[in-house]
Write a protein that holds these residues in place. Structure first.
Motif, PDB file in Angstrom:
ATOM      1  N   ILE A   1      21.369   8.689  55.440  1.00  0.00           N
ATOM      2  CA  ILE A   1      21.259   8.242  53.816  1.00  0.00           C
ATOM      3  C   ILE A   1      22.439   7.362  53.474  1.00  0.00           C
ATOM      4  O   ILE A   1      23.681   7.797  53.660  1.00  0.00           O
ATOM      5  CB  ILE A   1      20.962   9.568  53.058  1.00  0.00           C
ATOM      6  CG1 ILE A   1      19.801  10.369  53.370  1.00  0.00           C
ATOM      7  CG2 ILE A   1      21.107   9.151  51.600  1.00  0.00           C
ATOM      8  CD1 ILE A   1      19.846  11.685  52.619  1.00  0.00           C
ATOM      9  N   SER A   2      22.155   6.221  52.589  1.00  0.00           N
ATOM     10  CA  SER A   2      23.147   5.421  52.382  1.00  0.00           C
ATOM     11  C   SER A   2      23.387   5.697  50.779  1.00  0.00           C
ATOM     12  O   SER A   2      22.573   6.150  49.954  1.00  0.00           O
ATOM     13  CB  SER A   2      22.894   3.800  52.440  1.00  0.00           C
ATOM     14  OG  SER A   2      22.714   3.392  53.757  1.00  0.00           O
ATOM     15  N   GLN A   3      24.319   5.378  50.266  1.00  0.00           N
ATOM     16  CA  GLN A   3      24.713   5.217  48.962  1.00  0.00           C
ATOM     17  C   GLN A   3      24.519   3.923  48.331  1.00  0.00           C
ATOM     18  O   GLN A   3      24.848   2.947  48.734  1.00  0.00           O
ATOM     19  CB  GLN A   3      26.123   5.522  48.381  1.00  0.00           C
ATOM     20  CG  GLN A   3      26.585   6.879  49.227  1.00  0.00           C
ATOM     21  CD  GLN A   3      25.782   8.222  48.996  1.00  0.00           C
ATOM     22  OE1 GLN A   3      25.248   8.481  48.071  1.00  0.00           O
ATOM     23  NE2 GLN A   3      25.520   8.715  49.969  1.00  0.00           N
ATOM     24  N   ILE A   4      23.705   3.924  47.424  1.00  0.00           N
ATOM     25  CA  ILE A   4      23.543   2.613  46.326  1.00  0.00           C
ATOM     26  C   ILE A   4      24.407   2.981  45.002  1.00  0.00           C
ATOM     27  O   ILE A   4      23.861   3.822  44.271  1.00  0.00           O
ATOM     28  CB  ILE A   4      22.390   2.256  45.921  1.00  0.00           C
ATOM     29  CG1 ILE A   4      21.358   1.795  47.116  1.00  0.00           C
ATOM     30  CG2 ILE A   4      22.018   1.014  45.108  1.00  0.00           C
ATOM     31  CD1 ILE A   4      19.878   1.734  47.095  1.00  0.00           C
TER      32      ILE A   4
ATOM     33  N   ASN B   1      29.498   4.201  54.176  1.00  0.00           N
ATOM     34  CA  ASN B   1      28.090   4.674  53.921  1.00  0.00           C
ATOM     35  C   ASN B   1      27.681   4.149  52.445  1.00  0.00           C
ATOM     36  O   ASN B   1      26.551   4.418  52.151  1.00  0.00           O
ATOM     37  CB  ASN B   1      28.526   6.149  53.607  1.00  0.00           C
ATOM     38  CG  ASN B   1      27.226   7.220  53.329  1.00  0.00           C
ATOM     39  OD1 ASN B   1      27.120   7.889  52.163  1.00  0.00           O
ATOM     40  ND2 ASN B   1      26.369   7.000  54.300  1.00  0.00           N
ATOM     41  N   VAL B   2      28.152   3.030  51.948  1.00  0.00           N
ATOM     42  CA  VAL B   2      27.806   2.514  50.925  1.00  0.00           C
ATOM     43  C   VAL B   2      27.043   1.161  51.344  1.00  0.00           C
ATOM     44  O   VAL B   2      27.561   0.298  52.033  1.00  0.00           O
ATOM     45  CB  VAL B   2      28.913   1.966  49.799  1.00  0.00           C
ATOM     46  CG1 VAL B   2      28.361   1.178  48.722  1.00  0.00           C
ATOM     47  CG2 VAL B   2      29.632   2.992  49.248  1.00  0.00           C
ATOM     48  N   ALA B   3      25.751   1.197  50.961  1.00  0.00           N
ATOM     49  CA  ALA B   3      25.074  -0.060  51.257  1.00  0.00           C
ATOM     50  C   ALA B   3      25.126  -1.162  50.325  1.00  0.00           C
ATOM     51  O   ALA B   3      24.938  -2.296  50.512  1.00  0.00           O
ATOM     52  CB  ALA B   3      23.542   0.410  51.354  1.00  0.00           C
ATOM     53  N   ALA B   4      25.268  -0.619  48.977  1.00  0.00           N
ATOM     54  CA  ALA B   4      25.276  -1.529  48.081  1.00  0.00           C
ATOM     55  C   ALA B   4      25.909  -1.238  46.883  1.00  0.00           C
ATOM     56  O   ALA B   4      25.878   0.015  46.416  1.00  0.00           O
ATOM     57  CB  ALA B   4      23.680  -1.968  47.411  1.00  0.00           C
TER      58      ALA B   4
ATOM     59  N   TYR C   1      22.077  -2.428  56.061  1.00  0.00           N
ATOM     60  CA  TYR C   1      21.012  -1.630  56.308  1.00  0.00           C
ATOM     61  C   TYR C   1      21.028  -0.414  55.173  1.00  0.00           C
ATOM     62  O   TYR C   1      22.105   0.010  54.929  1.00  0.00           O
ATOM     63  CB  TYR C   1      20.899  -1.102  57.738  1.00  0.00           C
ATOM     64  CG  TYR C   1      20.645  -2.004  58.841  1.00  0.00           C
ATOM     65  CD1 TYR C   1      19.129  -2.391  59.018  1.00  0.00           C
ATOM     66  CD2 TYR C   1      21.547  -2.596  59.809  1.00  0.00           C
ATOM     67  CE1 TYR C   1      18.913  -3.294  59.848  1.00  0.00           C
ATOM     68  CE2 TYR C   1      21.193  -3.524  60.552  1.00  0.00           C
ATOM     69  CZ  TYR C   1      19.794  -3.944  60.770  1.00  0.00           C
ATOM     70  OH  TYR C   1      19.470  -4.897  61.742  1.00  0.00           O
ATOM     71  N   LEU C   2      19.815  -0.084  54.903  1.00  0.00           N
ATOM     72  CA  LEU C   2      19.598   1.153  53.818  1.00  0.00           C
ATOM     73  C   LEU C   2      19.364   2.372  54.705  1.00  0.00           C
ATOM     74  O   LEU C   2      18.013   2.534  55.019  1.00  0.00           O
ATOM     75  CB  LEU C   2      18.673   0.841  53.014  1.00  0.00           C
ATOM     76  CG  LEU C   2      18.651   1.713  51.454  1.00  0.00           C
ATOM     77  CD1 LEU C   2      19.965   1.752  51.016  1.00  0.00           C
ATOM     78  CD2 LEU C   2      17.568   1.374  50.576  1.00  0.00           C
ATOM     79  N   GLY C   3      20.260   3.283  54.903  1.00  0.00           N
ATOM     80  CA  GLY C   3      20.112   4.583  55.566  1.00  0.00           C
ATOM     81  C   GLY C   3      19.842   4.074  57.085  1.00  0.00           C
ATOM     82  O   GLY C   3      20.127   3.117  57.594  1.00  0.00           O
ATOM     83  N   ASN C   4      19.105   5.265  57.622  1.00  0.00           N
ATOM     84  CA  ASN C   4      18.512   4.901  58.942  1.00  0.00           C
ATOM     85  C   ASN C   4      17.351   4.516  59.119  1.00  0.00           C
ATOM     86  O   ASN C   4      16.324   5.001  59.438  1.00  0.00           O
ATOM     87  CB  ASN C   4      18.698   6.415  59.512  1.00  0.00           C
ATOM     88  CG  ASN C   4      18.405   6.556  61.083  1.00  0.00           C
ATOM     89  OD1 ASN C   4      18.715   5.291  61.833  1.00  0.00           O
ATOM     90  ND2 ASN C   4      17.949   7.597  61.607  1.00  0.00           N
TER      91      ASN C   4
END
Length: 337
Positions: free
Chosen positions: A201-204, A279-282, A6-9
């Motif tokens: 918030i995610s990290q790409i 916290n890393v999405a991609a 999942y990307l962020g919330n």
């Protein structure tokens, strides 16, 4: 095949190995080879693709659009960015003003050959434009259906907090940040990551292999390999230079026995280390040849034992950059000329 996160919330999923075309398309790699590499990524299960209008001064978006032509749009996640000077590079062809953001999204959609992008990102923070103006412009683009989600790149913890609050007030989601992050470059861990977790918030992350140094192919005291990024005078050589010191390269060589014990290549081990951070999405990866991706995607789904993670950290501790102050130097204080 590649796993999704999942990307962020949000309810939006992206492939945890995402294909990025910085420094390759319309630059290092001929168009036919670039298109073949994108098709290989699709074959391997990568459906998320990251680009930016500034890459090769808009030409990289054109190449990516050509490579994705004919693919079912609903099966792709396409990201692009706006901020840096592009095109004729006039006074309004840069930054995060409402004008440049709207010109930017229309240009990107045209070059990519799509009606919308899944994620539209502020490529840096613009100190010369009121943040309210920037976030309002992004909100209007989302409401017009030209972008589904909004992200940023290389924002500080404080900037993320301010942008997130404004976006929430306007009823849109700021779901991602795109910073540099690898086992050698860990500056986001102290402030950016904790703040991002709090805000959803995610990290790409870009350069998860430190421009290729974390593949282990660069050896201390030896010439750089022919045809490698370190020989690319178009930009690759400049970006990798800070990692090409003998102390860094010697430390990276200590990863080889750790990778062997885990049944991985050094590159797979290094990517798995990045993806170990929840916290890393991609992790963004590039390739100059299709076959390079065969090795890369095998990092997806790898779970590192605690002792393996500790061994990696110990090997690289003397040379890893961790100072969070580096996060305050990535966005120009004035718009680039």
């Amino acid at each position: 095949m590649v796993n999704y996160r999942y990307l962020g919330n949000s309810g939006f999923k992206v492939s945890e190995i995402t294909y990025g075309n910085w420094l390759t398309h319309a630059s290092q790699v001929e168009n036919d080879a670039a298109i073949a590499t994108v098709h290989k990524a699709l074959d391997l299960g990568i459906t998320s693709f990251d680009t930016a209008d500034v890459y090769a001064n808009t030409a990289a978006e054109v190449v990516l659009g050509e490579a994705l032509k004919g693919q079912p749009r609903e099966q792709l996640e396409i990201f692009t960015k706006v901020y840096w000077p592009i095109g004729r590079k006039g006074p309004n062809d840069q930054g995060l003003s409402r004008k440049h953001i709207f010109d930017g999204i229309h240009g990107s959609l045209r070059r990519l050959g799509v009606d919308y992008v899944d994620l539209y990102q502020a490529h840096r923070y613009d100190y010369e434009t009121p943040l309210e103006e920037t976030i309002q412009a992004f909100a209007d683009i989302v409401r017009q259906g030209k972008a589904l989600y909004i992200g940023v790149s290389e924002w500080t913890a404080e900037q993320l907090r301010a942008g997130h609050a404004l976006a929430k007030d306007l009823g849109i989601q700021l779901v991602s940040n795109q910073p540099q992050y690898s086992a050698l470059w860990r500056v986001i861990e102290d402030k950016v990551v904790p703040t991002s977790k709090e805000l959803g918030i995610s990290q790409i992350v870009w350069s998860p292999l430190a421009q290729g140094v974390l593949t282990g192919k660069y050896l201390p005291g030896q010439p750089v390999p022919a045809g490698s990024r370190a020989t690319d005078e178009a930009g690759g050589a400049r970006t990798i230079a800070r990692f090409l010191t003998d102390d860094v390269l010697a430390a990276v060589q200590k990863l080889k026995p750790i990778a062997d014990e885990a049944g991985l290549t050094v590159a797979q081990l290094s990517l798995a280390w990045v993806l170990h951070n929840p916290n890393v999405a991609a992790a963004l990866v590039g390739a100059s040849r299709p076959e390079q991706l065969d090795d890369t995607v095998k990092a997806s789904g790898v779970v590192l034992d605690a002792d393996v993670k500790a061994a990696i950290d110990e090997a690289l501790a003397p040379v890893a950059i961790t100072d969070p102050e580096h996060t305050y130097t990535t966005s120009p204080q004035t718009r680039p000329a």
